[in-house]
Scaffold this motif. Sequence first.
Motif, PDB file in Angstrom:
ATOM      1  N   TRP A   1       0.307 -11.668  -6.991  1.00 52.69           N
ATOM      2  CA  TRP A   1       0.659 -12.931  -6.340  1.00 52.69           C
ATOM      3  C   TRP A   1       0.691 -12.802  -4.914  1.00 52.69           C
ATOM      4  O   TRP A   1       1.517 -11.936  -4.555  1.00 52.69           O
ATOM      5  CB  TRP A   1       1.546 -13.785  -6.928  1.00 52.69           C
ATOM      6  CG  TRP A   1       1.477 -14.623  -8.356  1.00 52.69           C
ATOM      7  CD1 TRP A   1       1.372 -13.673  -9.458  1.00 52.69           C
ATOM      8  CD2 TRP A   1       1.100 -15.751  -8.809  1.00 52.69           C
ATOM      9  NE1 TRP A   1       1.420 -14.244 -10.865  1.00 52.69           N
ATOM     10  CE2 TRP A   1       1.106 -15.711 -10.256  1.00 52.69           C
ATOM     11  CE3 TRP A   1       0.962 -16.803  -8.065  1.00 52.69           C
ATOM     12  CZ2 TRP A   1       0.700 -16.700 -10.895  1.00 52.69           C
ATOM     13  CZ3 TRP A   1       0.700 -18.046  -8.919  1.00 52.69           C
ATOM     14  CH2 TRP A   1       0.486 -18.004 -10.187  1.00 52.69           C
ATOM     15  N   GLU A   2      -0.021 -13.706  -4.291  1.00 55.61           N
ATOM     16  CA  GLU A   2      -0.013 -13.579  -2.700  1.00 55.61           C
ATOM     17  C   GLU A   2       1.493 -14.383  -2.579  1.00 55.61           C
ATOM     18  O   GLU A   2       1.745 -15.138  -3.124  1.00 55.61           O
ATOM     19  CB  GLU A   2      -0.821 -14.374  -2.102  1.00 55.61           C
ATOM     20  CG  GLU A   2      -2.245 -13.720  -2.154  1.00 55.61           C
ATOM     21  CD  GLU A   2      -3.406 -14.359  -1.251  1.00 55.61           C
ATOM     22  OE1 GLU A   2      -3.096 -15.398  -0.692  1.00 55.61           O
ATOM     23  OE2 GLU A   2      -4.487 -14.016  -1.569  1.00 55.61           O
ATOM     24  N   ALA A   3       2.287 -13.568  -1.629  1.00 53.83           N
ATOM     25  CA  ALA A   3       3.670 -14.250  -1.249  1.00 53.83           C
ATOM     26  C   ALA A   3       3.532 -15.576  -0.901  1.00 53.83           C
ATOM     27  O   ALA A   3       4.412 -16.255  -1.461  1.00 53.83           O
ATOM     28  CB  ALA A   3       4.425 -13.295  -0.320  1.00 53.83           C
ATOM     29  N   ASP A   4       2.592 -16.009  -0.119  1.00 51.08           N
ATOM     30  CA  ASP A   4       2.575 -17.451   0.464  1.00 51.08           C
ATOM     31  C   ASP A   4       2.261 -18.393  -0.535  1.00 51.08           C
ATOM     32  O   ASP A   4       2.351 -19.650  -0.526  1.00 51.08           O
ATOM     33  CB  ASP A   4       1.952 -17.743   1.858  1.00 51.08           C
ATOM     34  CG  ASP A   4       0.276 -17.149   1.622  1.00 51.08           C
ATOM     35  OD1 ASP A   4       0.275 -16.792   0.292  1.00 51.08           O
ATOM     36  OD2 ASP A   4      -0.419 -17.244   2.380  1.00 51.08           O
ATOM     37  N   ARG A   5       1.823 -17.763  -1.824  1.00 53.93           N
ATOM     38  CA  ARG A   5       1.369 -18.928  -2.940  1.00 53.93           C
ATOM     39  C   ARG A   5       2.551 -19.197  -3.768  1.00 53.93           C
ATOM     40  O   ARG A   5       2.415 -19.944  -4.828  1.00 53.93           O
ATOM     41  CB  ARG A   5       0.204 -17.963  -3.686  1.00 53.93           C
ATOM     42  CG  ARG A   5      -1.136 -18.264  -3.223  1.00 53.93           C
ATOM     43  CD  ARG A   5      -2.082 -17.509  -3.973  1.00 53.93           C
ATOM     44  NE  ARG A   5      -2.220 -18.484  -5.270  1.00 53.93           N
ATOM     45  CZ  ARG A   5      -3.083 -17.910  -6.187  1.00 53.93           C
ATOM     46  NH1 ARG A   5      -3.236 -16.730  -6.255  1.00 53.93           N
ATOM     47  NH2 ARG A   5      -3.115 -18.699  -7.354  1.00 53.93           N
ATOM     48  N   ILE A   6       3.662 -18.258  -3.603  1.00 57.61           N
ATOM     49  CA  ILE A   6       4.900 -18.712  -4.350  1.00 57.61           C
ATOM     50  C   ILE A   6       5.828 -19.402  -3.714  1.00 57.61           C
ATOM     51  O   ILE A   6       6.390 -19.228  -2.631  1.00 57.61           O
ATOM     52  CB  ILE A   6       5.584 -17.332  -4.776  1.00 57.61           C
ATOM     53  CG1 ILE A   6       4.479 -16.355  -5.488  1.00 57.61           C
ATOM     54  CG2 ILE A   6       6.808 -17.648  -5.537  1.00 57.61           C
ATOM     55  CD1 ILE A   6       5.027 -14.917  -5.684  1.00 57.61           C
ATOM     56  N   ALA A   7       6.116 -20.871  -4.465  1.00 54.09           N
ATOM     57  CA  ALA A   7       6.799 -21.761  -3.900  1.00 54.09           C
ATOM     58  C   ALA A   7       8.276 -21.290  -3.595  1.00 54.09           C
ATOM     59  O   ALA A   7       8.883 -20.696  -4.376  1.00 54.09           O
ATOM     60  CB  ALA A   7       6.717 -23.025  -4.499  1.00 54.09           C
ATOM     61  N   LEU A   8       9.040 -21.555  -2.488  1.00 55.55           N
ATOM     62  CA  LEU A   8       9.941 -21.183  -2.226  1.00 55.55           C
ATOM     63  C   LEU A   8      11.195 -21.883  -3.206  1.00 55.55           C
ATOM     64  O   LEU A   8      11.989 -20.657  -3.571  1.00 55.55           O
ATOM     65  CB  LEU A   8      10.696 -21.785  -0.665  1.00 55.55           C
ATOM     66  CG  LEU A   8      12.157 -21.565  -0.270  1.00 55.55           C
ATOM     67  CD1 LEU A   8      12.443 -19.967  -0.330  1.00 55.55           C
ATOM     68  CD2 LEU A   8      12.396 -22.272   0.921  1.00 55.55           C
TER      69      LEU A   8
ATOM     70  N   LYS B   1      11.024 -27.977 -13.382  1.00 54.92           N
ATOM     71  CA  LYS B   1      10.044 -28.981 -13.894  1.00 54.92           C
ATOM     72  C   LYS B   1      10.571 -30.295 -12.995  1.00 54.92           C
ATOM     73  O   LYS B   1       9.661 -31.269 -12.624  1.00 54.92           O
ATOM     74  CB  LYS B   1      10.163 -29.678 -15.337  1.00 54.92           C
ATOM     75  CG  LYS B   1       9.892 -28.494 -16.554  1.00 54.92           C
ATOM     76  CD  LYS B   1      10.246 -29.079 -17.862  1.00 54.92           C
ATOM     77  CE  LYS B   1       9.741 -27.966 -18.959  1.00 54.92           C
ATOM     78  NZ  LYS B   1       9.968 -28.476 -20.134  1.00 54.92           N
ATOM     79  N   MET B   2      11.661 -30.389 -12.763  1.00 53.96           N
ATOM     80  CA  MET B   2      12.182 -31.350 -11.694  1.00 53.96           C
ATOM     81  C   MET B   2      11.795 -31.258 -10.420  1.00 53.96           C
ATOM     82  O   MET B   2      11.621 -32.317  -9.537  1.00 53.96           O
ATOM     83  CB  MET B   2      13.809 -31.452 -11.892  1.00 53.96           C
ATOM     84  CG  MET B   2      14.102 -31.672 -13.461  1.00 53.96           C
ATOM     85  SD  MET B   2      16.048 -31.922 -13.376  1.00 53.96           S
ATOM     86  CE  MET B   2      16.470 -32.912 -12.540  1.00 53.96           C
ATOM     87  N   PHE B   3      11.955 -29.988  -9.821  1.00 51.88           N
ATOM     88  CA  PHE B   3      11.962 -29.714  -8.303  1.00 51.88           C
ATOM     89  C   PHE B   3      10.888 -28.870  -7.819  1.00 51.88           C
ATOM     90  O   PHE B   3      10.803 -28.671  -6.632  1.00 51.88           O
ATOM     91  CB  PHE B   3      13.349 -28.805  -7.834  1.00 51.88           C
ATOM     92  CG  PHE B   3      14.551 -29.851  -8.321  1.00 51.88           C
ATOM     93  CD1 PHE B   3      14.847 -30.888  -7.311  1.00 51.88           C
ATOM     94  CD2 PHE B   3      15.438 -29.886  -9.302  1.00 51.88           C
ATOM     95  CE1 PHE B   3      16.044 -31.646  -7.497  1.00 51.88           C
ATOM     96  CE2 PHE B   3      16.406 -30.445  -9.734  1.00 51.88           C
ATOM     97  CZ  PHE B   3      16.811 -31.685  -8.645  1.00 51.88           C
ATOM     98  N   SER B   4       9.968 -28.442  -8.747  1.00 52.34           N
ATOM     99  CA  SER B   4       8.881 -27.509  -8.281  1.00 52.34           C
ATOM    100  C   SER B   4       7.523 -27.912  -8.859  1.00 52.34           C
ATOM    101  O   SER B   4       7.388 -29.418  -8.982  1.00 52.34           O
ATOM    102  CB  SER B   4       9.088 -26.078  -8.615  1.00 52.34           C
ATOM    103  OG  SER B   4       8.247 -25.404  -7.548  1.00 52.34           O
ATOM    104  N   THR B   5       6.548 -27.250  -8.489  1.00 49.29           N
ATOM    105  CA  THR B   5       5.176 -27.676  -8.725  1.00 49.29           C
ATOM    106  C   THR B   5       4.823 -27.828 -10.390  1.00 49.29           C
ATOM    107  O   THR B   5       5.782 -27.268 -11.203  1.00 49.29           O
ATOM    108  CB  THR B   5       4.066 -26.566  -8.178  1.00 49.29           C
ATOM    109  OG1 THR B   5       4.416 -25.393  -9.101  1.00 49.29           O
ATOM    110  CG2 THR B   5       4.515 -26.438  -6.910  1.00 49.29           C
TER     111      THR B   5
END
Length: 315
Positions: free
Chosen positions: A238-245, A278-282
Motif C-alpha cells: 500500500w502506498e503510505a498516502d493511501r492509508i488514512a491517518l 466503522k464510525m470514524f474512517s472510510t
Amino acid sequence: MLNRRHLRIKVLQTLYAYQQSEDKNVTKFEKALLKNVDQVNEMYIWLLNLLVDVADYTSIDADERSRKFLPTERDLNSNLRLQDNLFIDTLRKNEKFIDQSKKYHVSWSFDPEIVRQIFHKLRDSEQYQAYLDQPSHSIAEDKDIIKYIFKKIILKLPIVDQAFEEKFINWQLDKEVLQALVAKTFKNFASHDPHQNKLADLTPNWEEDKEFIIDLFVLTVRHSEEYAEMVGKKTKNWEADRIALMDTLIMQLAISELLNFSSIPVKVTINEYIEMSKMFSTPKSNTFINGILDKILGELKSDGRIRKYGRGLNE
C-alpha cells in the motif's frame, strides 16, 4: 454512562489532535483528554438545569398571561403544578447538582428563547394537560412529565441542538450517552429526601477508567514509531498516502492495548477498534484494519509478546 468504547473514542480524538499539532507536550494532551471526558458531565449538568428552568418558567408564563390586555379566566388562574414538581424540587436541593452547576457556571439566561420554546411546546400538549388534571402528586407521576419534556421536546427541538453544538463540539457524538445519564437520573431519584437521590455516575469506576485512558494515550504516543513500523511491514503493498491517518491511529491504539493491558481480552480489543473504524474512517477501513491487525496479532503471539492473564483472554 460512558463505557469503554466511549472512552476509547475520547483517546482516539486526543491522539488525532496530538498528531495534527506541532506542540508535542504529552502532559498538555493528557489534560485535554480528561477535559474531553469531563465535558460529558458538564453537558449532563446543563441538561438537568434546562429541565429545572423549564419548570421554573411556569411562573413567568403565568405572569405574562395575567398581564394580557384581555386575559381569560384561565389566564388569570394558571396552574403552577410543574413549578412544584417533586422530581424537580429534589433535584434543586441535591447538593452535588448545586455544586456541579456552580462549577460549570451553568445558566440558560444567555438565550431565554430556548426555555420559552420548550415550555410553550409543552403547554400546548395533551400530556401536559393530563398532568395538570391528575388528582395525585407522587414523585413517580411527576417524573413522567419530566421524562416527556426531555424525550419528546428537548431532544427534538432544533434550537436546543444548536445551543449545545455551539457550546460543545462533541454534543452529537455524546448525545446517546447523555440520554442514558439522564435516564439513570430518573431511576435514581425515587425519594422525597434530596440526600437519598444520587446523580448518575459518569463511568462505573472513574479512577480505574481514568488510569486506563491516560495509560492508553501515553503508551501509544511513547511507542508510536514501533507500532507504525509494525503496521508498515504489513502494508508494504500500500502506498503510505493511501492509508488514512485515522486508520493508522486506530491500529496503533489496538496494538498498544493488545501489548499493554493484560486484563482486556484479545477479541474485545480487536472488535472494539474495528467498530470504531466503522464510525470514524472510510467505508472499507474496517475490513482493511481487521486484516492488518490479524496479521500483527499472529506475529505478536508467535513472539510471545501477548500476555493475558485469565481464562479466554488470549482468544
